[in-house]
Structure formats: structure tokens, C-alpha cells
Design an enzyme around this catalytic site. Structure first.
Site, PDB file in Angstrom:
ATOM      1  N   GLY A  66       0.829  -1.196   0.000  1.00 60.17           N
ATOM      2  CA  GLY A  66       0.000   0.000   0.000  1.00 60.17           C
ATOM      3  C   GLY A  66       0.860   1.241   0.000  1.00 60.17           C
ATOM      4  O   GLY A  66       2.035   1.188   0.370  1.00 60.17           O
ATOM      5  N   CYS A  93       5.192  -6.328   1.689  1.00 62.78           N
ATOM      6  CA  CYS A  93       5.593  -4.919   1.740  1.00 62.78           C
ATOM      7  C   CYS A  93       4.862  -4.167   2.856  1.00 62.78           C
ATOM      8  O   CYS A  93       5.161  -4.387   4.017  1.00 62.78           O
ATOM      9  CB  CYS A  93       5.407  -4.266   0.375  1.00 62.78           C
ATOM     10  SG  CYS A  93       6.454  -2.815   0.192  1.00 62.78           S
ATOM     11  N   TYR A  94       3.878  -3.327   2.523  1.00 61.61           N
ATOM     12  CA  TYR A  94       3.137  -2.666   3.604  1.00 61.61           C
ATOM     13  C   TYR A  94       2.597  -3.726   4.568  1.00 61.61           C
ATOM     14  O   TYR A  94       2.585  -3.530   5.784  1.00 61.61           O
ATOM     15  CB  TYR A  94       1.980  -1.839   3.029  1.00 61.61           C
ATOM     16  CG  TYR A  94       1.243  -0.998   4.063  1.00 61.61           C
ATOM     17  CD1 TYR A  94       1.560   0.341   4.255  1.00 61.61           C
ATOM     18  CD2 TYR A  94       0.234  -1.560   4.847  1.00 61.61           C
ATOM     19  CE1 TYR A  94       0.890   1.108   5.206  1.00 61.61           C
ATOM     20  CE2 TYR A  94      -0.439  -0.801   5.802  1.00 61.61           C
ATOM     21  CZ  TYR A  94      -0.110   0.533   5.980  1.00 61.61           C
ATOM     22  OH  TYR A  94      -0.770   1.291   6.910  1.00 61.61           O
ATOM     23  N   HIS A 190       7.695  -7.754  -3.851  1.00 64.33           N
ATOM     24  CA  HIS A 190       6.386  -8.077  -4.433  1.00 64.33           C
ATOM     25  C   HIS A 190       6.444  -9.366  -5.253  1.00 64.33           C
ATOM     26  O   HIS A 190       6.968  -9.367  -6.367  1.00 64.33           O
ATOM     27  CB  HIS A 190       5.916  -6.928  -5.327  1.00 64.33           C
ATOM     28  CG  HIS A 190       5.511  -5.717  -4.541  1.00 64.33           C
ATOM     29  ND1 HIS A 190       4.232  -5.532  -4.078  1.00 64.33           N
ATOM     30  CD2 HIS A 190       6.237  -4.666  -4.101  1.00 64.33           C
ATOM     31  CE1 HIS A 190       4.177  -4.394  -3.407  1.00 64.33           C
ATOM     32  NE2 HIS A 190       5.381  -3.849  -3.398  1.00 64.33           N
ATOM     33  N   GLU A 192       3.919 -10.817  -6.600  1.00 63.12           N
ATOM     34  CA  GLU A 192       2.794 -10.886  -7.538  1.00 63.12           C
ATOM     35  C   GLU A 192       3.110 -10.285  -8.904  1.00 63.12           C
ATOM     36  O   GLU A 192       2.375 -10.489  -9.855  1.00 63.12           O
ATOM     37  CB  GLU A 192       1.558 -10.204  -6.925  1.00 63.12           C
ATOM     38  CG  GLU A 192       1.627  -8.681  -6.767  1.00 63.12           C
ATOM     39  CD  GLU A 192       2.318  -8.205  -5.474  1.00 63.12           C
ATOM     40  OE1 GLU A 192       3.150  -8.961  -4.927  1.00 63.12           O
ATOM     41  OE2 GLU A 192       2.046  -7.079  -5.040  1.00 63.12           O
ATOM     42  N   SER A 245     -24.786  -8.252 -26.609  1.00 71.00           N
ATOM     43  CA  SER A 245     -24.208  -7.360 -27.605  1.00 71.00           C
ATOM     44  C   SER A 245     -23.412  -8.120 -28.656  1.00 71.00           C
ATOM     45  O   SER A 245     -23.004  -7.556 -29.656  1.00 71.00           O
ATOM     46  CB  SER A 245     -23.263  -6.391 -26.896  1.00 71.00           C
ATOM     47  OG  SER A 245     -22.165  -7.125 -26.363  1.00 71.00           O
ATOM     48  N   GLY A 246     -23.175  -9.396 -28.415  1.00 75.46           N
ATOM     49  CA  GLY A 246     -22.292 -10.143 -29.308  1.00 75.46           C
ATOM     50  C   GLY A 246     -20.871 -10.138 -28.783  1.00 75.46           C
ATOM     51  O   GLY A 246     -19.993 -10.806 -29.316  1.00 75.46           O
ATOM     52  N   ASP A 249     -18.376 -11.033 -22.907  1.00 81.34           N
ATOM     53  CA  ASP A 249     -18.968 -11.079 -21.572  1.00 81.34           C
ATOM     54  C   ASP A 249     -20.466 -11.378 -21.611  1.00 81.34           C
ATOM     55  O   ASP A 249     -20.948 -12.272 -20.913  1.00 81.34           O
ATOM     56  CB  ASP A 249     -18.744  -9.757 -20.819  1.00 81.34           C
ATOM     57  CG  ASP A 249     -17.269  -9.396 -20.721  1.00 81.34           C
ATOM     58  OD1 ASP A 249     -16.436 -10.301 -20.946  1.00 81.34           O
ATOM     59  OD2 ASP A 249     -16.965  -8.229 -20.455  1.00 81.34           O
ATOM     60  N   THR A 251     -22.190 -12.677 -23.992  1.00 78.75           N
ATOM     61  CA  THR A 251     -22.487 -13.990 -24.581  1.00 78.75           C
ATOM     62  C   THR A 251     -22.242 -15.108 -23.560  1.00 78.75           C
ATOM     63  O   THR A 251     -23.052 -16.025 -23.426  1.00 78.75           O
ATOM     64  CB  THR A 251     -21.624 -14.247 -25.836  1.00 78.75           C
ATOM     65  OG1 THR A 251     -21.752 -13.125 -26.702  1.00 78.75           O
ATOM     66  CG2 THR A 251     -22.066 -15.496 -26.559  1.00 78.75           C
ATOM     67  N   LYS A 401     -11.212 -11.290 -16.759  1.00 78.99           N
ATOM     68  CA  LYS A 401     -11.504 -11.426 -18.190  1.00 78.99           C
ATOM     69  C   LYS A 401     -10.996 -12.747 -18.773  1.00 78.99           C
ATOM     70  O   LYS A 401     -11.701 -13.418 -19.517  1.00 78.99           O
ATOM     71  CB  LYS A 401     -10.871 -10.251 -18.946  1.00 78.99           C
ATOM     72  CG  LYS A 401     -11.255 -10.182 -20.407  1.00 78.99           C
ATOM     73  CD  LYS A 401     -12.578  -9.485 -20.565  1.00 78.99           C
ATOM     74  CE  LYS A 401     -12.959  -9.294 -22.018  1.00 78.99           C
ATOM     75  NZ  LYS A 401     -14.199  -8.495 -22.112  1.00 78.99           N
ATOM     76  N   ASP A 482      -8.050   7.778 -63.667  1.00 79.22           N
ATOM     77  CA  ASP A 482      -7.743   8.999 -64.405  1.00 79.22           C
ATOM     78  C   ASP A 482      -8.695  10.155 -64.118  1.00 79.22           C
ATOM     79  O   ASP A 482      -8.669  11.185 -64.777  1.00 79.22           O
ATOM     80  CB  ASP A 482      -7.756   8.745 -65.932  1.00 79.22           C
ATOM     81  CG  ASP A 482      -6.450   8.106 -66.371  1.00 79.22           C
ATOM     82  OD1 ASP A 482      -5.454   8.267 -65.636  1.00 79.22           O
ATOM     83  OD2 ASP A 482      -6.440   7.438 -67.418  1.00 79.22           O
ATOM     84  N   LYS A 537      -1.774   5.713 -26.024  1.00 80.65           N
ATOM     85  CA  LYS A 537      -2.659   6.155 -24.944  1.00 80.65           C
ATOM     86  C   LYS A 537      -1.892   6.097 -23.639  1.00 80.65           C
ATOM     87  O   LYS A 537      -1.407   5.021 -23.308  1.00 80.65           O
ATOM     88  CB  LYS A 537      -3.882   5.243 -24.854  1.00 80.65           C
ATOM     89  CG  LYS A 537      -4.747   5.540 -23.616  1.00 80.65           C
ATOM     90  CD  LYS A 537      -5.884   4.575 -23.439  1.00 80.65           C
ATOM     91  CE  LYS A 537      -6.666   4.961 -22.188  1.00 80.65           C
ATOM     92  NZ  LYS A 537      -7.850   4.160 -21.989  1.00 80.65           N
TER      93      LYS A 537
HETATM   94  N1  GLN Z   1       4.653   2.769   2.016  1.00 81.25           N
HETATM   95  C1  GLN Z   1       5.430   1.633   2.388  1.00 81.25           C
HETATM   96  C2  GLN Z   1       6.905   1.837   2.051  1.00 81.25           C
HETATM   97  O1  GLN Z   1       7.265   2.737   1.364  1.00 81.25           O
HETATM   98  C3  GLN Z   1       4.913   0.367   1.716  1.00 81.25           C
HETATM   99  C4  GLN Z   1       5.125   0.355   0.226  1.00 81.25           C
HETATM  100  C5  GLN Z   1       4.486  -0.821  -0.451  1.00 81.25           C
HETATM  101  O2  GLN Z   1       3.698  -1.546   0.123  1.00 81.25           O
HETATM  102  N2  GLN Z   1       4.820  -1.025  -1.736  1.00 81.25           N
HETATM  103  O3  GLN Z   1       7.737   1.082   2.506  1.00 81.25           O
END
Ligand code: GLN
Length: 545
Positions: A66, A93-94, A190, A192, A245-246, A249, A251, A401, A482, A537
Site C-alpha cells: 500500500g 511490503c506494507y 512483491h 505478484e 451485444s455479441g 462477456d 455472450t 476477463k 484517371d 494512450k
Molecule cells: N509505504 C510503504 C513503504 O514505502 C509500503 C510500500 C508498499 O507496500 N509497496 O515502505
């Protein structure tokens, strides 16, 4: 919204579930994704979730990362009851810092050095010794110096009481910690994200080995359970209506309803006059002849096109006209279908409205946005009016999805349809810049058809996330046979993206573009030039209006 009260068997009651408590990291939902890829069912709830209100017991809990610092006055904290659930807990992490904060008297401080990016992890093994070996299980099958991805500024001051270090990096002496007697773990990196190549091994070690969650979350199992769930929810006479809608999701949702309650599900396709070339016809064939769905097609092209006439430079107005007209027609039709359904046999009233809401929409609506932000309640994208007085049924609301696609394949929906590019509700009306007239619709449709046909022929359809032809209402000079012509311009757009939040244009080779351009200019009357949109984008959007 379906709730536990009206919902006889939600998946977290039938599948072993790992609960992810979200502290607002942009990666939180990926934890859930990764676990499901391991066939372990997982759900995400905001970190403020009261454990007493949960109503079910997870096999394990993951506290996400977080953006806050646990030592801030208004930092979010987990309900301490989570530590009384008596299930394994992993802090990421957090989440790690939150564990240290809870267990060791506010032992987290700002580090001297922020750490953002790759680090190399060294695993510290303790053997069976006095801890019985559970502390080593999180990093089972990890080699030393494996790459991990860090994103933090805070750190633990020292090891919390009763914890030992199970992994370090050169900058993080507590990159991995484990409680010596309870199955509580914390990691600073992390697992994930794909930048941590062995992250999935760690999540598997946690979910499957440590939490002992069954790996039975498969789409074939989900189909059986979901059909049962729908039947119970709707009852033996209940009737459901839903717009299709075709797209994939709607369908998949429709086919699932068909399997569950047969013709008591009424699908409605509104032809708004701005669908793709031959779309209404093709969708009708696939859904009725192919999938056996009870479908009513309403050709409302004229009503839509007459209301769009004269709307030139206000894309929002186009969207509103199309949205409102759609609702009007859907309501009219729902009344007719309800009356007819009640007359025939001893069917009940139509009480339910099917919506193809997906898990990312649900996550978006419940995700934790910070100490001050309120948590949004879920509202639906379809925007059908409340006064229809229908209860919502959302059979895809637990799925991502790619799970919907897998489910579609499982239900025998043709591969072509399962892998379809997204198509906006206002259709090609927002791909015709300027006024939408029947003639402009013809041009945009034909050009789009050629472009997509060539993309498919070149085997590129699945590499591209979304592609279409747009009609630019400006005239350019050309020479054809032409003869000097003064005709309109087609802009081709094709993008690659994983989340549709950012996107880049697809790098076609010159020969491909040459072929498409030649075909469009030759075959579509009214076009004398073709250009390719090379805007990413942001700053562009995927659609043109
Ligand atoms: N804010 C916390 C930090 O900076 C946790 C960061 C995080 O969870 N990615 O250590």
C-alpha cells in the site's frame, strides 16, 4: 447486487479461499490473479474489512502492499481479529510492515534509502531445529540470489519478537521474516509482479503448502457450481432478462443462464444501426442456432439514426442519445417479453436482470482508496434505470476477463467470439467523427470489415487488443481511373494493451498496411485515402471520440 443473503452458495463457501486484504497497492488484484492461476480461489476485500462480518473463514490471509506508511496517524490498519482466525498470514511490503507494527510495538521507520526495482534475494534456511521447519517453507524451491522486485521506502527497525529472518538482500536485512511458532510470514518484495520471476512459487508455497488450500478452482468446476447457484437463486419459475451485444462477456453470461434455466432466460439484442457490418445477423445466428439462447432481436436502427441526425461535433451528445434510446427500447421490450412470458405456461414474472459485471469492476468499486477516501459502492456500467425494479444477477462478478474467456470455451462458445476485441456501446457512431448518417455508417462499416478481415487473414487478431477503422469527415483529393476525386479519409487504429489503461499502436509492417489501404480505397465507395493512427494512450484514447 447479489449479496450473500440472497446468494445460496458463493464461491468462497465452496472453494478453499485465500483472502487478500487490500491496502491500496496498484498490484493488489494481481495477488488474487496469481493465486487463481494456481487454481486456488482467492478474493480481495478492503483492509478495513471487519473479520466478524466476513461470514466465512479463509484458508489463509495475505496483507497487500500500500502507498501509506504504517506510522502515519491516519494509516490504515488491519482488524486485529485477523490474528485470531488461526490461519496462516503473509504480509507483502506494507503488509510486512503492518505485521511488524502490530507485533512489535510500532517498529517501522523511514529508511535512509528508497528501494525501487530489482534486488537479489538470499534465502536463510533454518532446518527443522526448534521451529519444526515451517519457517523454511515459504522459500522452498528457491535458489539463492534470485531476482525480486522492491518498491518501498520504509523498513523494520529490528526483527519483531518471536520472528526470525528467512531472506535478505544487500539493502534489506528483513526481506523475508517468519514467526517461529505461528504461520505468519512477511516479505518486503512483491511476488505478484512478473519482475519477480519466482514470485508464483512463493505464492504457491504459501497457499498450497502452508495454507493447504485445495487447487480446485477450475472453470469446469465453476460452471457446475454456478449453474446450481443460478437455479437456486432464480427458483423453479423465475424469469431473467438481459441485453446481449455479441461481445464475449454478455455472450458467456447468456450461455450460462441458458444452461441454468433454459428459455426462462430472455436475451435481447438491440440493433442500434451502428453495429459492425452484418453484426445483428451474425450475433443472431450464433446465439440462437449455435448456442440455443432464447433471443429477441429488435431492429431499432431508424429510431437511433433519426435521433443522431444533425449531431455534429459533440461526441458526448452522441453517447447520451444512444444510451438513452437503448434504455427506452430495452424497457419497452422487457414489458412485451414479460407479458408474453406470463401468458405462456405458468411462468413467473420477470424479476431478474442479467449483467455481465466482471471482477475488476467489483474490485474497482471496493478497492481501498486511502484513509480519507470513502469506499465507493458498486454501481453498474450498464446503467439501466432503477425503476425497472429488477434484481441484478451477475454470474461473472467473481471472474477476471481471461477466466471469462476460459469459461466461454468451456461452454462451447466459438473461439472466434471468445477472443473478440471489445466494441463500445455507442458502436461505430463514435468511430464516425462528425455527423452519423446512413451513408457514413456504410462507409465506416465496410472499411472496418476489410481491416479486420485482413488482420485475421494475417494471423494478427489475437496479438492486437483492439482494432477498427474510423471515418474522418474531411475530404482529400485523389485520382481514380484517371478522374479527379474528392472523397473522405479512413483512419485505421490498432492497439496493444494489457489493461486498456495505457496502450500503444500496433507496429504493422508496410506490406500489410499497403494491402489494407489498397483494398479500402478500391472497394469502399467514398474513400480516397487511408491513414494509420500512431498515437499512444495516453495522450490519445483508444476510441476516437
Ligand atoms: N509505504 C510503504 C513503504 O514505502 C509500503 C510500500 C508498499 O507496500 N509497496 O515502505
Amino acid at each position: 447486487m447479489t449479496t450473500d443473503a440472497s446468494d445460496p452458495i458463493p464461491p468462497h463457501k465452496t472453494f478453499d479461499t485465500i483472502l487478500v486484504l487490500d491496502f491500496g497497492s496498484q498490484y493488489s488484484h494481481l495477488i488474487t490473479r496469481r493465486l487463481r492461476e494456481l487454481n486456488v480461489y482467492s478474493e480481495m476485500l478492503p483492509c478495513t474489512q471487519k473479520i466478524a462480518d466476513l461470514g466465512w473463514t479463509p484458508k489463509g490471509v495475505i496483507l497487500s502492499g500500500g502507498p501509506y506508511s504504517v506510522y502515519w496517524d491516519d494509516a490504515p490498519h488491519v482488524d486485529p481479529a485477523v490474528f485470531e482466525l488461526n490461519v496462516p498470514i503473509l504480509g507483502i511490503c506494507y503488509g510486512l510492515q503492518e505485521i511488524a507494527w502490530t507485533f512489535d510495538n510500532k517498529n517501522v521507520l523511514a529508511g535512509e534509502k528508497r528501494e525501487y526495482g530489482h534486488a537479489y534475494l538470499k534465502v536463510e534456511r533454518h532446518g527443522d531445529g526448534e521451529t519444526g521447519g515451517h519457517v523454511d517453507r515459504l522459500f522452498a524451491d528457491w535458489e539463492d540470489n534470485t531476482e525480486v522486485w522492491m518498491s518501498h521506502g520504509d523498513k523494520l527497525g529490528h526483527l519483531p519478537t518471536d520472528f526470525i529472518t528467512v531472506a535478505t538482500t544487500s539493502n534489506a536485512p528483513f526481506a523475508g521474516i517468519a514467526h517461529t511458532s505461528k504461520k505468519y510470514y512477511g516479505i518486503q518484495f512483491h511476488p505478484e509482479v512478473t519482475h519477480t520471476p519466482k514470485g508464483k512459487v512463493l505464492l504457491k508455497n504459501f497457499a498450497v503448502d502452508i495454507c493447504e488450500a485445495q487447487t480446485n478452482w477450475t472453470m469446469s468446476k465453476f460452471v457446475d457450481q454456478e449453474i446450481e447457484r443460478i437455479r437456486k437463486l432464480v427458483g423453479p419459475k423465475g424469469q431473467v432478462i438481459g441485453a446481449v451485444s455479441g461481445g464475449v462477456d454478455s455472450t458467456v453470461a447468456a450461455k450460462l443462464m441458458k444452461e441454468a434455466i433454459g428459455d426462462r432466460f430472455h436475451a435481447v439484442l438491440v440493433d442500434n444501426g451502428v453495429l459492425r457490418l452484418n453484426e445483428a445477423k451474425t450475433v443472431k445466428e450464433t446465439l440462437t442456432a449455435g448456442l440455443g439462447i432464447n433471443l429477441t432481436v429488435i431492429d431499432a436502427s431508424e429510431r437511433f439514426l433519426s435521433r443522431l441526425a444533425g449531431v455534429k461535433d459533440d461526441p458526448e451528445k452522441k453517447r447520451k442519445i444512444i444510451g438513452n434510446t437503448f434504455i427506452e427500447i430495452f424497457q419497452e421490450e422487457a414489458k412485451k417479453i414479460a407479458a408474453a412470458a406470463q401468458q405462456s405456461s405458468n411462468a413467473g414474472e420477470i424479476e431478474w436482470l442479467l449483467q455481465g459485471t466482471l471482477y475488476p469492476d467489483v474490485i474497482e468499486s471496493i478497492s481501498f482508496k486511502g484513509p480519507s477516501a470513502t469506499i465507493k459502492t458498486h454501481h453498474n456500467v450498464g446503467g439501466l434505470p432503477k425503476d425497472m425494479n429488477l434484481k441484478l444477477i451477475e454470474p461473472l462478478r467473481e471472474l477476471f476477463k481471461d477466466e471469462v474467456r476460459e469459461l466461454g470455451m468451456n461452454l462451447g462458445i466459438p473461439e472466434d467470439l471468445v477472443w473478440r476485441h471489445p466494441f463500445p456501446g455507442p458502436g461505430i457512431a463514435i468511430r464516425i467523427l462528425g455527423e452519423v448518417t446512413p451513408e457514413q455508417v456504410r462507409i465506416a462499416r465496410e472499411a472496418d470489415h476489410i481491416f479486420i478481415e485482413e488482420i485475421k487473414a494475417a494471423g494478427l487478431y489475437r496479438n492486437i487488443s483492439q482494432a477498427f477503422a474510423a471515418l474522418l469527415p474531411v475530404k482529400a483529393v485523389g485520382v481514380m481511373g484517371d478522374k479527379r476525386v474528392h472523397d473522405q479519409v479512413i483512419a485505421l487504429r490498432a492497439v496493444e494493451t494489457t489493461d486498456f489503461m495505457t496502450a500503444d499502436w500496433y507496429p504493422f509492417d508496410g506490406a500489410f498496411l499497403k494491402k489494407v489501404s489498397r483494398r479500402i480505397v478500391n472497394e469502399v465507395n467514398g474513400v480516397c485515402r487511408v491513414v494509420y493512427d500512431i498515437t499512444s494512450k495516453p495522450p490519445g484514447t483508444i476510441e476516437m471520440e
